[in-house]
Design a protein around this motif. Structure first.
Motif, PDB file in Angstrom:
ATOM      1  N   ALA A   1      37.731  54.082  27.840  1.00 46.82           N
ATOM      2  CA  ALA A   1      37.459  53.993  29.079  1.00 46.82           C
ATOM      3  C   ALA A   1      37.175  52.415  29.394  1.00 46.82           C
ATOM      4  O   ALA A   1      37.164  52.021  30.461  1.00 46.82           O
ATOM      5  N   ALA A   2      36.090  51.656  28.582  1.00 51.77           N
ATOM      6  CA  ALA A   2      35.809  50.542  28.739  1.00 51.77           C
ATOM      7  C   ALA A   2      37.021  49.457  28.779  1.00 51.77           C
ATOM      8  O   ALA A   2      36.854  48.631  29.649  1.00 51.77           O
ATOM      9  N   PHE A   3      38.016  49.812  28.043  1.00 58.71           N
ATOM     10  CA  PHE A   3      39.155  48.852  28.013  1.00 58.71           C
ATOM     11  C   PHE A   3      39.905  49.151  29.341  1.00 58.71           C
ATOM     12  O   PHE A   3      40.441  48.200  30.147  1.00 58.71           O
ATOM     13  N   LEU A   4      40.075  50.363  29.866  1.00 57.81           N
ATOM     14  CA  LEU A   4      40.845  50.844  30.886  1.00 57.81           C
ATOM     15  C   LEU A   4      40.109  50.124  32.286  1.00 57.81           C
ATOM     16  O   LEU A   4      40.802  49.837  33.313  1.00 57.81           O
ATOM     17  N   ARG A   5      38.673  50.199  32.010  1.00 57.81           N
ATOM     18  CA  ARG A   5      37.948  49.421  33.141  1.00 57.81           C
ATOM     19  C   ARG A   5      38.316  48.015  33.392  1.00 57.81           C
ATOM     20  O   ARG A   5      38.433  47.486  34.485  1.00 57.81           O
ATOM     21  N   THR A   6      38.581  47.365  32.386  1.00 58.70           N
ATOM     22  CA  THR A   6      39.042  45.940  32.191  1.00 58.70           C
ATOM     23  C   THR A   6      40.399  45.792  33.033  1.00 58.70           C
ATOM     24  O   THR A   6      40.772  44.562  33.546  1.00 58.70           O
ATOM     25  N   THR A   7      41.281  46.815  32.929  1.00 58.50           N
ATOM     26  CA  THR A   7      42.387  46.815  33.576  1.00 58.50           C
ATOM     27  C   THR A   7      42.612  47.252  35.089  1.00 58.50           C
ATOM     28  O   THR A   7      43.488  46.957  35.914  1.00 58.50           O
ATOM     29  N   GLY A   8      41.206  47.727  35.664  1.00 60.89           N
ATOM     30  CA  GLY A   8      41.419  48.161  36.839  1.00 60.89           C
ATOM     31  C   GLY A   8      41.841  49.352  37.202  1.00 60.89           C
ATOM     32  O   GLY A   8      41.866  49.862  38.478  1.00 60.89           O
ATOM     33  N   ARG A   9      42.168  50.251  36.406  1.00 64.22           N
ATOM     34  CA  ARG A   9      42.973  51.572  36.602  1.00 64.22           C
ATOM     35  C   ARG A   9      42.650  52.460  35.598  1.00 64.22           C
ATOM     36  O   ARG A   9      43.198  52.183  34.133  1.00 64.22           O
ATOM     37  N   SER A  10      41.823  53.346  35.537  1.00 67.05           N
ATOM     38  CA  SER A  10      41.629  54.548  34.726  1.00 67.05           C
ATOM     39  C   SER A  10      42.794  55.341  34.646  1.00 67.05           C
ATOM     40  O   SER A  10      43.781  55.134  35.277  1.00 67.05           O
ATOM     41  N   ALA A  11      42.498  56.172  33.720  1.00 67.73           N
ATOM     42  CA  ALA A  11      43.961  56.957  32.995  1.00 67.73           C
ATOM     43  C   ALA A  11      44.151  58.070  34.173  1.00 67.73           C
ATOM     44  O   ALA A  11      43.288  58.380  35.155  1.00 67.73           O
ATOM     45  N   LEU A  12      45.392  58.684  33.808  1.00 70.52           N
ATOM     46  CA  LEU A  12      45.696  59.581  35.139  1.00 70.52           C
ATOM     47  C   LEU A  12      45.573  60.928  33.957  1.00 70.52           C
ATOM     48  O   LEU A  12      46.069  60.955  32.916  1.00 70.52           O
ATOM     49  N   LEU A  13      44.814  62.001  34.586  1.00 71.31           N
ATOM     50  CA  LEU A  13      44.508  63.063  33.933  1.00 71.31           C
ATOM     51  C   LEU A  13      45.683  64.424  34.334  1.00 71.31           C
ATOM     52  O   LEU A  13      45.857  64.584  35.473  1.00 71.31           O
ATOM     53  N   ALA A  14      46.311  64.882  33.275  1.00 71.10           N
ATOM     54  CA  ALA A  14      47.142  65.820  33.613  1.00 71.10           C
ATOM     55  C   ALA A  14      46.460  67.278  33.971  1.00 71.10           C
ATOM     56  O   ALA A  14      45.071  67.356  33.291  1.00 71.10           O
ATOM     57  N   VAL A  15      46.541  67.562  35.140  1.00 70.81           N
ATOM     58  CA  VAL A  15      45.720  68.908  35.911  1.00 70.81           C
ATOM     59  C   VAL A  15      45.843  70.002  34.862  1.00 70.81           C
ATOM     60  O   VAL A  15      45.111  70.826  34.550  1.00 70.81           O
ATOM     61  N   PRO A  16      47.145  70.567  34.665  1.00 77.31           N
ATOM     62  CA  PRO A  16      47.536  71.833  33.907  1.00 77.31           C
ATOM     63  C   PRO A  16      47.170  71.354  32.174  1.00 77.31           C
ATOM     64  O   PRO A  16      47.722  70.061  31.852  1.00 77.31           O
ATOM     65  N   SER A  17      46.422  71.872  31.857  1.00 70.92           N
ATOM     66  CA  SER A  17      46.113  71.487  30.438  1.00 70.92           C
ATOM     67  C   SER A  17      47.022  72.360  29.310  1.00 70.92           C
ATOM     68  O   SER A  17      46.810  73.367  29.139  1.00 70.92           O
ATOM     69  N   VAL A  18      47.796  71.715  28.651  1.00 73.12           N
ATOM     70  CA  VAL A  18      48.761  72.081  27.590  1.00 73.12           C
ATOM     71  C   VAL A  18      48.291  71.983  26.234  1.00 73.12           C
ATOM     72  O   VAL A  18      48.887  72.576  25.275  1.00 73.12           O
ATOM     73  N   VAL A  19      47.353  71.043  26.124  1.00 74.57           N
ATOM     74  CA  VAL A  19      46.762  70.805  24.698  1.00 74.57           C
ATOM     75  C   VAL A  19      45.370  71.496  24.845  1.00 74.57           C
ATOM     76  O   VAL A  19      44.675  71.283  25.987  1.00 74.57           O
ATOM     77  N   GLU A  20      44.974  72.104  23.881  1.00 73.70           N
ATOM     78  CA  GLU A  20      43.754  72.898  23.701  1.00 73.70           C
ATOM     79  C   GLU A  20      42.760  72.375  22.442  1.00 73.70           C
ATOM     80  O   GLU A  20      43.505  72.135  21.496  1.00 73.70           O
ATOM     81  N   HIS A  21      41.729  72.172  22.592  1.00 75.88           N
ATOM     82  CA  HIS A  21      40.645  71.805  21.596  1.00 75.88           C
ATOM     83  C   HIS A  21      40.510  73.112  20.755  1.00 75.88           C
ATOM     84  O   HIS A  21      40.303  74.311  21.208  1.00 75.88           O
ATOM     85  N   ILE A  22      40.111  72.896  19.496  1.00 78.08           N
ATOM     86  CA  ILE A  22      40.042  74.023  18.509  1.00 78.08           C
ATOM     87  C   ILE A  22      39.095  73.918  17.640  1.00 78.08           C
ATOM     88  O   ILE A  22      38.671  72.586  17.101  1.00 78.08           O
TER      89      ILE A  22
END
Length: 377
Positions: free
Chosen positions: A156-177
């Protein structure tokens, strides 16, 4: 879509190496990135740096997943299609159901979007994230200078230096276990995806769904209480502070009296009483108001972006199912971690319907439709 060369790695620790190997084999991922100092102090970043360096020669994008996730056999195809659409973006394919970013993804799902821009001041979800190789190399250089051990915070700190945070996929195809955490997050309890759906429902939204670039003010819940992230909160003196919704509401143009009046008039009494009996009256109150505010913001976002409601438009029924998935997680995620294991399928059905009753009333907090602007890309 252009052709994309994609490589991948699973970051792992020896205590989970068998699990990681099985995941890599099941999803066709390239291999394992092992903790280079497994007996040292816990550090996800230490292993992440190995994973980001493990890209194949000639690859133009690299996917890193962690060893405590599950995903569909189509994961690599979904990622490849997504990076072909957004070749310059950091793309996230799992978002926690109880984080600010989870609330952003849930709001986007309720609005019918396929992607949403991440909240910049919060950690960047890194359980399944894909970067262009140039960005991955820049992240490695940036991260080498930090003493932080949490790769999601450094990302997150790195992406802030780029001026553009990540794009989040709204549908979640990956699940935490599981609930264990090598990096010290076990106290957060059950941590699951915000909008869990299968690959068939995710694909049309990832490929053609519109992008919610500006979340505006954001309602979210944590530990049984409702909060509100104000506009521009990343510039606050303490951007990690959690303002209660009653504190931050005046900056939205709404009043607490107006919100409580809608709740008094429209909240279903029987469902409220049952949720209160199961999880406490205070939680029942906070959850309904949180979902009312979510519904207001989702409808406002859809209006501003001239978006078709979930169930219509190019994503059709898939968007409606993603919306239902988002509603199904808001109640369990909003509970304190120690209460989440109590939630049964029957409780989830009750909480989903209760949340839906509030979201559908969110438009009562809107004024006339504002001037619209394009929101797809």
């Amino acid at each position: 879509m252009s052709t994309t060369s994609l490589s991948s790695a699973v970051m792992t620790h020896p205590v989970r190496e068998a699990q990681a190997a099985a995941l890599a084999a099941r999803l066709g991922l390239d291999g394992l990135a092992r903790d280079p100092d497994p007996d040292g102090p816990p550090s996800a970043l230490r292993t992440a740096l190995v994973a980001w360096a493990a890209r194949a020669a000639g690859a133009d994008h690299h996917l890193v997943v962690q060893d405590d996730v599950a995903g569909p056999p189509e994961l690599l195809a979904l990622v490849a299609g997504s990076v072909a659409r957004f070749p310059d973006e950091a793309l996230v394919f799992y978002t926690n159901w109880h984080a600010r970013n989870g609330a952003a993804a849930r709001l986007a799902a309720l609005a019918g979007a396929g992607w949403v821009r991440a909240v910049p001041e919060e950690f960047a979800p890194t359980l399944a994230i894909c970067l262009p190789v140039g960005t991955a190399d820049a992240f490695r250089s940036f991260a080498a200078e930090t003493g932080e051990r949490h790769d999601d915070e450094v990302m997150a700190a790195f992406l802030r230096t780029t001026g553009r945070s990540a794009l989040l996929a709204v549908p979640s195809v990956v699940e935490h276990i599981g609930t264990s955490s090598i990096n010290g997050h076990a106290a957060q309890g059950i941590r699951l995806a915000v909008c869990p759906v299968g690959a068939a429902d995710a694909r049309p939204l990832l490929e053609r769904g519109w992008v919610l670039e500006e979340v505006d003010w954001l309602p979210y819940m944590r530990y049984g209480e409702g909060y509100l992230r104000p506009v521009g909160h990343e510039r606050d003196a303490d951007p990690r502070r959690h303002p209660r919704w009653t504190e931050a509401l005046p900056d939205t143009g709404l009043t607490e009296g107006r919100v409580r009046d809608v709740a008094r008039r429209h909240r279903p009494g029987g469902a409220a009483a049952e949720v209160g009996r199961l999880f406490g009256t205070a939680f029942a109150d906070e959850l309904w108001i949180h979902c009312l505010l979510l519904g207001r913001q989702a409808e406002d976002a859809a209006r501003r972006h001239q978006a078709p409601p979930p169930g219509s438009g190019p994503a059709g029924a898939a968007a409606a199912r993603v919306r239902t998935a988002a509603l199904s997680t808001v109640g369990p995620a909003g509970l304190p971690p120690e209460r989440r294991p109590e939630v049964t399928p029957e409780h989830t059905a009750l909480l989903t319907a209760y949340a839906d009753s509030a979201v559908r009333r969110g438009g009562l907090l809107l004024g006339p439709a504002p001037r619209t602007r394009a929101g797809t890309r």
